[in-house]
Design a protein around this motif. Structure first.
Motif, PDB file in Angstrom:
ATOM      1  N   ILE A  23      33.434  71.670 -30.315  1.00 49.94           N
ATOM      2  CA  ILE A  23      32.036  71.444 -30.724  1.00 49.94           C
ATOM      3  C   ILE A  23      31.420  70.338 -29.871  1.00 49.94           C
ATOM      4  O   ILE A  23      30.272  70.441 -29.416  1.00 49.94           O
ATOM      5  CB  ILE A  23      31.963  71.093 -32.221  1.00 49.94           C
ATOM      6  CG1 ILE A  23      32.377  72.302 -33.074  1.00 49.94           C
ATOM      7  CG2 ILE A  23      30.559  70.627 -32.602  1.00 49.94           C
ATOM      8  CD1 ILE A  23      32.526  71.999 -34.550  1.00 49.94           C
ATOM      9  N   ALA A  24      32.184  69.273 -29.622  1.00 47.66           N
ATOM     10  CA  ALA A  24      31.683  68.168 -28.794  1.00 47.66           C
ATOM     11  C   ALA A  24      31.412  68.625 -27.367  1.00 47.66           C
ATOM     12  O   ALA A  24      30.450  68.168 -26.734  1.00 47.66           O
ATOM     13  CB  ALA A  24      32.694  67.023 -28.797  1.00 47.66           C
ATOM     14  N   ASP A  25      32.243  69.533 -26.848  1.00 47.90           N
ATOM     15  CA  ASP A  25      32.022  70.053 -25.492  1.00 47.90           C
ATOM     16  C   ASP A  25      30.704  70.800 -25.369  1.00 47.90           C
ATOM     17  O   ASP A  25      30.152  70.912 -24.267  1.00 47.90           O
ATOM     18  CB  ASP A  25      33.165  70.991 -25.093  1.00 47.90           C
ATOM     19  CG  ASP A  25      34.437  70.239 -24.744  1.00 47.90           C
ATOM     20  OD1 ASP A  25      34.369  69.014 -24.528  1.00 47.90           O
ATOM     21  OD2 ASP A  25      35.505  70.889 -24.687  1.00 47.90           O
ATOM     22  N   ASN A  26      30.226  71.335 -26.492  1.00 49.74           N
ATOM     23  CA  ASN A  26      29.010  72.156 -26.478  1.00 49.74           C
ATOM     24  C   ASN A  26      27.879  71.530 -27.298  1.00 49.74           C
ATOM     25  O   ASN A  26      26.978  72.239 -27.754  1.00 49.74           O
ATOM     26  CB  ASN A  26      29.323  73.556 -27.029  1.00 49.74           C
ATOM     27  CG  ASN A  26      30.330  74.314 -26.194  1.00 49.74           C
ATOM     28  OD1 ASN A  26      29.980  74.990 -25.237  1.00 49.74           O
ATOM     29  ND2 ASN A  26      31.603  74.208 -26.547  1.00 49.74           N
ATOM     30  N   LYS A  27      27.912  70.221 -27.464  1.00 49.25           N
ATOM     31  CA  LYS A  27      26.974  69.569 -28.388  1.00 49.25           C
ATOM     32  C   LYS A  27      25.515  69.734 -27.955  1.00 49.25           C
ATOM     33  O   LYS A  27      24.629  69.947 -28.796  1.00 49.25           O
ATOM     34  CB  LYS A  27      27.315  68.091 -28.539  1.00 49.25           C
ATOM     35  CG  LYS A  27      27.279  67.285 -27.253  1.00 49.25           C
ATOM     36  CD  LYS A  27      27.704  65.841 -27.505  1.00 49.25           C
ATOM     37  CE  LYS A  27      27.728  65.045 -26.192  1.00 49.25           C
ATOM     38  NZ  LYS A  27      28.167  63.643 -26.426  1.00 49.25           N
ATOM     39  N   TYR A  28      25.239  69.666 -26.659  1.00 45.42           N
ATOM     40  CA  TYR A  28      23.854  69.799 -26.217  1.00 45.42           C
ATOM     41  C   TYR A  28      23.355  71.230 -26.354  1.00 45.42           C
ATOM     42  O   TYR A  28      22.196  71.458 -26.727  1.00 45.42           O
ATOM     43  CB  TYR A  28      23.712  69.318 -24.772  1.00 45.42           C
ATOM     44  CG  TYR A  28      23.966  67.829 -24.625  1.00 45.42           C
ATOM     45  CD1 TYR A  28      23.032  66.909 -25.084  1.00 45.42           C
ATOM     46  CD2 TYR A  28      25.147  67.371 -24.058  1.00 45.42           C
ATOM     47  CE1 TYR A  28      23.271  65.540 -24.969  1.00 45.42           C
ATOM     48  CE2 TYR A  28      25.395  66.008 -23.941  1.00 45.42           C
ATOM     49  CZ  TYR A  28      24.458  65.099 -24.394  1.00 45.42           C
ATOM     50  OH  TYR A  28      24.699  63.747 -24.299  1.00 45.42           O
ATOM     51  N   LEU A  29      24.218  72.194 -26.065  1.00 41.76           N
ATOM     52  CA  LEU A  29      23.855  73.600 -26.254  1.00 41.76           C
ATOM     53  C   LEU A  29      23.574  73.877 -27.725  1.00 41.76           C
ATOM     54  O   LEU A  29      22.577  74.530 -28.072  1.00 41.76           O
ATOM     55  CB  LEU A  29      24.982  74.498 -25.753  1.00 41.76           C
ATOM     56  CG  LEU A  29      24.816  76.002 -25.980  1.00 41.76           C
ATOM     57  CD1 LEU A  29      23.660  76.543 -25.151  1.00 41.76           C
ATOM     58  CD2 LEU A  29      26.105  76.750 -25.638  1.00 41.76           C
ATOM     59  N   LEU A  30      24.429  73.373 -28.615  1.00 43.39           N
ATOM     60  CA  LEU A  30      24.261  73.591 -30.053  1.00 43.39           C
ATOM     61  C   LEU A  30      23.013  72.871 -30.575  1.00 43.39           C
ATOM     62  O   LEU A  30      22.280  73.401 -31.414  1.00 43.39           O
ATOM     63  CB  LEU A  30      25.506  73.101 -30.797  1.00 43.39           C
ATOM     64  CG  LEU A  30      26.806  73.863 -30.466  1.00 43.39           C
ATOM     65  CD1 LEU A  30      28.003  73.138 -31.069  1.00 43.39           C
ATOM     66  CD2 LEU A  30      26.744  75.295 -30.985  1.00 43.39           C
ATOM     67  N   ASN A  56      35.601  77.293 -26.640  1.00 46.77           N
ATOM     68  CA  ASN A  56      34.381  77.064 -25.854  1.00 46.77           C
ATOM     69  C   ASN A  56      33.726  78.390 -25.477  1.00 46.77           C
ATOM     70  O   ASN A  56      32.495  78.530 -25.542  1.00 46.77           O
ATOM     71  CB  ASN A  56      34.706  76.272 -24.592  1.00 46.77           C
ATOM     72  CG  ASN A  56      34.920  74.795 -24.870  1.00 46.77           C
ATOM     73  OD1 ASN A  56      34.440  74.263 -25.868  1.00 46.77           O
ATOM     74  ND2 ASN A  56      35.656  74.124 -24.003  1.00 46.77           N
ATOM     75  N   GLN A  57      34.553  79.378 -25.080  1.00 46.40           N
ATOM     76  CA  GLN A  57      34.006  80.686 -24.731  1.00 46.40           C
ATOM     77  C   GLN A  57      33.387  81.364 -25.961  1.00 46.40           C
ATOM     78  O   GLN A  57      32.307  81.956 -25.878  1.00 46.40           O
ATOM     79  CB  GLN A  57      35.107  81.587 -24.148  1.00 46.40           C
ATOM     80  CG  GLN A  57      35.833  81.022 -22.949  1.00 46.40           C
ATOM     81  CD  GLN A  57      34.916  80.673 -21.806  1.00 46.40           C
ATOM     82  OE1 GLN A  57      34.065  81.466 -21.413  1.00 46.40           O
ATOM     83  NE2 GLN A  57      35.073  79.479 -21.256  1.00 46.40           N
ATOM     84  N   LEU A  58      34.070  81.246 -27.093  1.00 42.91           N
ATOM     85  CA  LEU A  58      33.568  81.890 -28.315  1.00 42.91           C
ATOM     86  C   LEU A  58      32.289  81.225 -28.808  1.00 42.91           C
ATOM     87  O   LEU A  58      31.368  81.905 -29.276  1.00 42.91           O
ATOM     88  CB  LEU A  58      34.651  81.843 -29.401  1.00 42.91           C
ATOM     89  CG  LEU A  58      35.956  82.592 -29.090  1.00 42.91           C
ATOM     90  CD1 LEU A  58      36.937  82.470 -30.257  1.00 42.91           C
ATOM     91  CD2 LEU A  58      35.690  84.060 -28.775  1.00 42.91           C
ATOM     92  N   ILE A  59      32.215  79.899 -28.715  1.00 45.05           N
ATOM     93  CA  ILE A  59      30.997  79.192 -29.131  1.00 45.05           C
ATOM     94  C   ILE A  59      29.834  79.589 -28.228  1.00 45.05           C
ATOM     95  O   ILE A  59      28.718  79.841 -28.697  1.00 45.05           O
ATOM     96  CB  ILE A  59      31.230  77.669 -29.106  1.00 45.05           C
ATOM     97  CG1 ILE A  59      32.184  77.264 -30.232  1.00 45.05           C
ATOM     98  CG2 ILE A  59      29.899  76.920 -29.243  1.00 45.05           C
ATOM     99  CD1 ILE A  59      32.612  75.812 -30.184  1.00 45.05           C
ATOM    100  N   GLY A  60      30.084  79.637 -26.910  1.00 42.80           N
ATOM    101  CA  GLY A  60      29.030  80.047 -25.981  1.00 42.80           C
ATOM    102  C   GLY A  60      28.517  81.445 -26.293  1.00 42.80           C
ATOM    103  O   GLY A  60      27.302  81.688 -26.277  1.00 42.80           O
TER     104      GLY A  60
END
Length: 337
Positions: free
Chosen positions: A195-202, A230-234
């Motif tokens: 989640i932290a890796d994708n925080k700006y996208l989220l 990360n792939q699934l969140i994207g």
């Protein structure tokens, strides 16, 4: 080798023997031999020829079947000349030498291809190593100069970072097992790290996130599980539609710990579900979201197979649920307890 084919191959020799029997019969008839003697010699000759051809047929069939069995057991069947015995007949030795020449040529081509792949992989890894430096620098600049523009830029940088990780894994796919480190991990830590890796996208997509019952331990590689998440969140954000919600849940089912990621997006058509893990398959949703490549889920499936993690997808009218199933090692748990 079938009997019909063998008879066809031996037809010239059979005709030659028949011509010999006919010539002998004519000679004996002219010499005044009795009909019984001529018939007896002809029958004996034909029996000898028939016995010889039958014995040769069974011997060659057994020999050829043995060669076929040896070839089927080989992973690299072009190496059959290395395990087959050297033939005795001159004609067979010619074909044996041809096989050896073909094998040498194949090994040379394989070596050349492997060297090319190795050079390509090293170049890709070096390129990714180099490109991560400016990405990190741009992130630091954006972090130190907060604005609406830099926040959007950070979102795009997260996408670039995810795509570079995809490229790195794809380049290493043949030797990915060399980078595994299996140990006990906390699923909640991996989930929050992803989640932290994708925080700006989220944040940009106003995605609501809930994490439920994630305090479970499993034995796997945390780096690659984080890559999968990360792939699934994207994907979940890309196909999230108007309701940007992500729900993580962990449950225990028999011999498995299951991590489920559910979104409330546009879902996956039932006809596409069996093929979503195929390389390059984008399906119906790929025609809606033009940026789809069909690589993300393929890499996830390939990596899960190597790690022994089950990966399944379910979709209904309320989004899609992707489930990772981690096998519970009862032996390790008993030793720990």
């Amino acid at each position: 080798m079938s009997g019909k084919q063998y008879i066809k191959n031996q037809l010239p020799a059979i005709l030659l023997h028949l011509a010999g029997i006919l010539a002998l019969s004519l000679f004996l008839a002219v010499s005044g031999s009795s009909l019984q003697s001529i018939l007896f010699l002809c029958i004996v000759w034909m029996l000898v020829v028939a016995c010889y051809l039958t014995a040769v047929f069974f011997y060659r069939s057994r020999h050829l079947n043995r060669l076929l069995s040896m070839a089927e057991l080989l992973d690299e069947r072009y190496l059959i000349a290395e395990v087959m015995p050297v033939p005795e007949k001159a004609e067979a030795q010619v074909f044996y030498r041809i096989l050896k020449m073909a094998e040498a040529s194949m090994l040379e081509k394989i070596g050349e291809t492997r060297r090319g792949q190795q050079a390509y992989q090293e170049y890709i890894e070096q390129w990714i190593h180099e490109v991560k430096t400016p990405i990190t620098a741009i992130k630091l600049l954006c972090e130190n100069n907060r604005s609406d523009f830099t926040r959007e830029l950070l979102t795009e940088l997260e996408k670039i970072d995810r795509y570079t990780e995809q490229t790195l894994y794809y380049a290493r796919s043949g030797q990915a097992q060399e980078d595994y480190a299996i140990r006990e991990i906390q699923l909640d830590r991996v989930i929050h790290a992803a989640i932290a890796d994708n925080k700006y996208l989220l944040r940009q997509n106003h995605t609501q996130i809930t994490v439920e019952a994630a305090a479970h331990q499993v034995f796997t590689d945390d780096k690659w599980v984080q890559f999968i998440l990360n792939q699934l969140i994207g994907n979940a954000v890309k196909y999230g539609g108007t309701q940007q919600k992500l729900h993580f849940s962990v449950s225990k089912r028999e011999n498995y710990v299951c991590l489920a990621l559910k979104d409330h997006g546009i879902g996956i058509p039932e006809s596409d579900l069996p093929r979503i893990f195929e390389k390059g398959f984008t399906g119906h949703n790929g025609r809606i979201v033009r940026s789809s490549t069909g690589i993300g889920l393929y890499l996830c499936k390939r990596l899960c197979d190597k790690l022994g993690i089950g990966l399944t997808a379910y979709s209904d009218g309320d989004g899609t649920t992707i489930t990772l199933s981690f096998h519970v090692n009862h032996f390790v748990n008993e030793v720990k307890s």
